[in-house]
Design an enzyme around this catalytic site. Structure first.
Site, PDB file in Angstrom:
ATOM      1  N   HIS A  59      18.387  55.765  24.541  1.00  0.00           N
ATOM      2  CA  HIS A  59      17.695  55.407  23.301  1.00  0.00           C
ATOM      3  C   HIS A  59      16.702  54.265  23.525  1.00  0.00           C
ATOM      4  CE1 HIS A  59      16.989  54.513  19.090  1.00  0.00           C
ATOM      5  NE2 HIS A  59      17.605  53.343  19.167  1.00  0.00           N
ATOM      6  N   HIS A  82      27.076  54.567  14.116  1.00  0.00           N
ATOM      7  CA  HIS A  82      26.704  55.359  15.282  1.00  0.00           C
ATOM      8  C   HIS A  82      26.608  54.465  16.513  1.00  0.00           C
ATOM      9  CE1 HIS A  82      22.871  53.703  13.882  1.00  0.00           C
ATOM     10  NE2 HIS A  82      22.504  53.746  15.159  1.00  0.00           N
ATOM     11  N   ASP A 122      24.379  53.759  19.975  1.00  0.00           N
ATOM     12  CA  ASP A 122      23.149  53.977  20.733  1.00  0.00           C
ATOM     13  C   ASP A 122      23.469  54.086  22.211  1.00  0.00           C
ATOM     14  OD1 ASP A 122      21.640  53.800  18.436  1.00  0.00           O
ATOM     15  OD2 ASP A 122      20.974  51.747  18.792  1.00  0.00           O
ATOM     16  N   HIS A 155      21.136  58.320  13.876  1.00  0.00           N
ATOM     17  CA  HIS A 155      21.264  56.888  13.620  1.00  0.00           C
ATOM     18  C   HIS A 155      21.636  56.610  12.157  1.00  0.00           C
ATOM     19  CE1 HIS A 155      19.546  55.841  17.575  1.00  0.00           C
ATOM     20  NE2 HIS A 155      18.887  56.978  17.400  1.00  0.00           N
TER      21      HIS A 155
END
Length: 259
Positions: free
Chosen positions: A77, A71, A73, A67
């Protein structure tokens, strides 16, 4: 075609809540390292000084979370169980690549007051630009937070979305929502204060928790969104690094402007 970098760097010199360590071996140090590794693993010995100019190749060693920097997710996550599909949220390496290339739509939230933008704020911005996202659109949120990247304030002073705001975008067929802030949710401190005031668990990271009920991805820590030519008229590519079993993956997000 003009390519605009909308990523933020992984920079070990900037402030991070999780320390980033970046060790660089010079080409000379790489020669010594390779000599030792070849001898240990393959039984092949050579003198680093035998190499041209006594050098081999540089080598970078990094210790960081998935992270850090720009980035994406993945659904895994957001929680260990999903209330859709077969109940198992997908990891970053399991998502379809066509999610991460498509028309971009930039929404300006720099005028929002407070740490959280709601569905009404998004509807107001969509009415201002006279557009609504179509299925497959990658929505980018400009909050102005990227101007504080590399400082501690970047992690405490930004605007996030609440659950209804995320659902509004998902209702339009959006699968990927990006932000120039540290998180798509409000800052951690603001989230906890709101929970202490209300006792309502629904205010605890609602943007992320929405991903337990509806499958979508977030791009966090974008940068340079002010360089985009307008609210639309560009394509976004943000393919995540393929990390087996990971809940997030780094991306070099870029926008393509057809000229």
């Amino acid at each position: 075609m003009r390519i605009i970098d909308i990523s933020s760097a992984v920079d070990a010199s900037g402030w991070e809540p999780d320390e980033v360590r970046h060790e660089v071996l010079s080409p000379r140090e790489g020669a010594v390292h390779m000599s030792e590794e070849m001898r240990r693993h393959f039984g092949v010995a050579f003198d680093p000084d035998e190499l041209p100019e006594g050098e081999f190749l540089s080598l970078d060693r990094l210790t960081l979370t998935s992270h850090t920097g720009t980035h994406i997710d993945a659904p895994s996550h957001y929680g260990s169980r999903a209330h859709y599909g077969d109940g198992r949220p997908r990891n970053i390496d399991e998502l379809p690549l066509d999610w991460f290339y498509g028309p971009g739509l930039l929404l300006d939230l720099t005028g929002c007051e407070g740490p959280t933008a709601g569905a009404g704020d998004l509807e107001k911005e969509l009415a201002r630009i006279g557009r609504v996202p179509e299925p497959g659109t990658i929505v980018l949120l400009r909050t102005g937070a990227s101007e504080r990247a590399g400082t501690e304030q970047y992690f405490t002073d930004f605007t996030g979305l609440d659950g209804p705001a995320v659902n509004l975008l998902l209702d339009h067929g959006v699968r990927v929502i990006g932000t120039d802030a540290f998180s798509l949710d409000a800052p951690f401190g603001a989230v906890i204060r709101r929970y202490r005031e209300t006792g309502d668990r629904a205010v605890l990271w609602p943007a992320h928790v929405t991903g337990r009920h509806r499958e979508y991805c977030q791009i966090e820590r974008l940068g340079n969104l002010a360089a985009l030519p307008g609210c639309d008229g560009f394509q976004v590519a943000c393919f995540p690094v393929k990390i087996t079993g990971a809940g997030a993956g780094w991306t070099r997000a870029v926008a393509f402007v057809d000229e």
